[in-house]
Structures are given as C-alpha cells and as structure tokens.
Design a protein around this motif. Structure first.
Motif, mmCIF file in Angstrom:
data_model
loop_
_atom_site.group_PDB
_atom_site.id
_atom_site.type_symbol
_atom_site.label_atom_id
_atom_site.label_comp_id
_atom_site.label_asym_id
_atom_site.label_seq_id
_atom_site.Cartn_x
_atom_site.Cartn_y
_atom_site.Cartn_z
ATOM 1 N N LYS A 1 -1.240 7.274 -8.899
ATOM 2 C CA LYS A 1 -0.512 6.021 -9.162
ATOM 3 C C LYS A 1 -1.501 4.887 -9.434
ATOM 4 O O LYS A 1 -1.280 4.042 -10.294
ATOM 5 C CB LYS A 1 0.377 5.661 -7.965
ATOM 6 C CG LYS A 1 1.446 6.698 -7.681
ATOM 7 C CD LYS A 1 2.198 6.346 -6.415
ATOM 8 C CE LYS A 1 3.120 7.482 -5.977
ATOM 9 N NZ LYS A 1 3.774 7.186 -4.697
ATOM 10 N N VAL B 1 -1.197 10.251 -4.479
ATOM 11 C CA VAL B 1 -1.179 8.793 -4.296
ATOM 12 C C VAL B 1 -2.141 8.123 -5.277
ATOM 13 O O VAL B 1 -1.797 7.142 -5.937
ATOM 14 C CB VAL B 1 -1.522 8.403 -2.834
ATOM 15 C CG1 VAL B 1 -1.733 6.893 -2.704
ATOM 16 C CG2 VAL B 1 -0.418 8.855 -1.888
ATOM 17 N N ARG C 1 3.018 15.521 4.987
ATOM 18 C CA ARG C 1 3.009 14.049 4.837
ATOM 19 C C ARG C 1 3.631 13.401 6.078
ATOM 20 O O ARG C 1 3.062 12.466 6.644
ATOM 21 C CB ARG C 1 3.790 13.684 3.574
ATOM 22 C CG ARG C 1 3.623 12.255 3.128
ATOM 23 C CD ARG C 1 4.405 12.026 1.829
ATOM 24 N NE ARG C 1 4.029 10.783 1.202
ATOM 25 C CZ ARG C 1 4.541 9.600 1.545
ATOM 26 N NH1 ARG C 1 5.462 9.525 2.486
ATOM 27 N NH2 ARG C 1 4.134 8.495 0.934
ATOM 28 N N THR D 1 2.060 -1.133 -1.246
ATOM 29 C CA THR D 1 3.138 -0.136 -1.329
ATOM 30 C C THR D 1 2.766 1.146 -0.593
ATOM 31 O O THR D 1 3.582 1.734 0.109
ATOM 32 C CB THR D 1 3.434 0.198 -2.816
ATOM 33 O OG1 THR D 1 3.673 -1.019 -3.505
ATOM 34 C CG2 THR D 1 4.615 1.118 -2.965
ATOM 35 N N GLU D 2 1.510 1.573 -0.770
ATOM 36 C CA GLU D 2 1.059 2.855 -0.205
ATOM 37 C C GLU D 2 0.270 2.651 1.104
ATOM 38 O O GLU D 2 -0.524 3.518 1.476
ATOM 39 C CB GLU D 2 0.187 3.598 -1.227
ATOM 40 C CG GLU D 2 0.947 4.061 -2.456
ATOM 41 C CD GLU D 2 1.920 5.203 -2.151
ATOM 42 O OE1 GLU D 2 1.788 5.846 -1.088
ATOM 43 O OE2 GLU D 2 2.808 5.444 -2.989
ATOM 44 N N ARG D 3 0.506 1.522 1.767
ATOM 45 C CA ARG D 3 -0.305 1.176 2.950
ATOM 46 C C ARG D 3 -0.389 2.294 3.986
ATOM 47 O O ARG D 3 -1.473 2.649 4.432
ATOM 48 C CB ARG D 3 0.242 -0.099 3.610
ATOM 49 C CG ARG D 3 -0.543 -0.518 4.842
ATOM 50 C CD ARG D 3 -0.051 -1.822 5.402
ATOM 51 N NE ARG D 3 -0.611 -2.941 4.673
ATOM 52 C CZ ARG D 3 0.101 -3.967 4.215
ATOM 53 N NH1 ARG D 3 1.391 -4.005 4.381
ATOM 54 N NH2 ARG D 3 -0.492 -4.950 3.580
ATOM 55 N N MET E 1 -0.007 5.573 3.779
ATOM 56 C CA MET E 1 -0.806 6.724 3.337
ATOM 57 C C MET E 1 -2.284 6.353 3.225
ATOM 58 O O MET E 1 -3.163 7.128 3.586
ATOM 59 C CB MET E 1 -0.304 7.252 1.985
ATOM 60 C CG MET E 1 0.982 8.033 2.071
ATOM 61 S SD MET E 1 0.896 9.476 3.191
ATOM 62 C CE MET E 1 0.083 10.678 2.142
ATOM 63 N N MET E 2 -2.555 5.142 2.748
ATOM 64 C CA MET E 2 -3.942 4.698 2.603
ATOM 65 C C MET E 2 -4.610 4.545 3.977
ATOM 66 O O MET E 2 -5.800 4.817 4.128
ATOM 67 C CB MET E 2 -4.018 3.374 1.825
ATOM 68 C CG MET E 2 -3.602 3.474 0.364
ATOM 69 S SD MET E 2 -4.555 4.658 -0.619
ATOM 70 C CE MET E 2 -6.175 3.898 -0.638
ATOM 71 N N MET F 1 -0.294 -1.941 -5.263
ATOM 72 C CA MET F 1 -0.126 -0.525 -4.944
ATOM 73 C C MET F 1 -0.699 -0.241 -3.548
ATOM 74 O O MET F 1 -0.173 0.601 -2.814
ATOM 75 C CB MET F 1 -0.828 0.335 -6.008
ATOM 76 C CG MET F 1 -0.557 1.809 -5.894
ATOM 77 S SD MET F 1 1.186 2.252 -6.027
ATOM 78 C CE MET F 1 1.458 2.026 -7.778
#
Length: 205
Positions: free
Chosen positions: A75, A72, A27, A109-111, A113-114, A106
C-alpha cells in the motif's frame, strides 16, 4: 487428463484458501499477543487447520510476518509508484507533497500493524533484514524520480541522486515511526508540507 488437471486446480485453490485463512488468523494473533509472545500454534488453532498443513506454507511465525509486511508495504509502495514526470518545480512539489501526505496518512491507517513490525524489527534479524530490503526498494524508486528531474533540468544535476533519495526516504521513515508511536507533533499535513518545502527547495532550481 482434464480430470487430473481439475483435481490439481482444486487442490491449489484449497491450498490458497488455507494459506489465506492462516494469514488472517496470524494477523489477529499478532495484534493481540505482539510479535514475541505470538506462537504459530495459536495461529493454527485460530485458523482451524492442521499442523502439517501450516508448515507446508510457512516455516515459522517470522515467515508469516514477512508476508503480512509485504501486504501492508504494498500500500505504501503504490504511493511511491505514482507517475512522476513534472514539467516545472511547482508541479514536482505538488506531486511530492501529495506522495508524502499519503505516505504518512497510511502510517496512521496501518498504525497497529506498523507497531507490530517495529517490535519485530527490534527482535528478529530476519525481519530487520526484510525491512532493510523494503527500504532499499523505496530508495531505488525515489532515486529514479530524482534522476528524471535532474535529466530534465529541474533538479541540481551535480547532486548524487542515490544519496538524495536516501536522505528523503529517511526523513519520511523517521516521521512514519513517530506517527506509528503517536509521538508526532503537528498534523500529518503540516509534517508533509514542512518536509516537502525543505526537500524541494534544496533539490530543485
């Protein structure tokens, strides 16, 4: 016999810990290097594990990324899985609005990783296929909710619930990527409200 079982249990536990260590290292490497430049060697080095051990768990970096994608997207999927049994159009609108808002929040929040997933989808056919499978899972879940609303006389029964579900998911997905790229106009709440009004007014009686 028990001793042998204990040994297997300890080995399994050690194996799980090693896998987790590798995923955490991966990661970090992915977020720093991006999908294309990241190598499994960097991940192994960061995790402090042996080469052979790493390849017991994963064939390569694409397989590692798929596991991270599942973590991810779980979620996001939890949001889609919220119980849907409205008695009125207004109740349905409230549930859908809250799901759409949570889904897009979300994405914020997960920008990071996305952003990584988007890079990988554009480069790797297996990651693109993985995204397609994720998309299908969402469409199927939305389709069930629409079928429920139709069966209970809340939504227009003549509409094909799978086609409607696709349209709704693609709208969400388009805004999701805009938020991920920081290209969205208006707040997440405003986007969710607008989408929901257009969607529910078209589908519900």
């Amino acid at each position: 016999m028990k001793e042998k079982h204990d040994v297997v249990d300890k080995r399994h536990l050690r194996s799980m810990k090693t896998k987790q260590k590798l995923l955490e290292a991966a990661r970090e490497v992915f977020l720093v290097e991006g999908f294309q430049k990241a190598t499994i060697s960097q991940m192994i080095k960061k995790a402090g594990i042996g080469y052979g051990t790493a390849y017991v768990h994963f064939e390569g970096k694409e397989e590692i990324l798929m596991v991270l994608m599942d973590d991810v997207m779980e979620k996001f999927y939890d949001i889609a899985e919220v119980s849907f049994s409205p008695n009125t159009k207004e109740e349905a609108r409230q549930i859908i609005l809250s799901q759409a808002t949570a889904f897009l929040k979300m994405a914020e929040t997960e920008r990071s990783m996305m952003q990584l997933f988007e890079q990988a989808i554009g480069i790797s056919s297996s990651i693109a296929a993985k995204w397609k499978a994720i998309r299908e899972k969402f469409i199927q879940r939305i389709s069930q909710d629409i079928a429920f609303a139709q069966k209970n006389g809340l939504a227009q029964a003549e509409l094909n619930h799978t086609l409607v579900a696709k349209g709704w998911f693609f709208t969400n997905e388009m805004y999701l990527w805009e938020i991920v790229r920081n290209e969205h106009h208006g707040t997440v709440e405003e986007i969710a409200e607008t989408m929901t009004v257009v969607y529910t007014e078209g589908l519900y009686h």
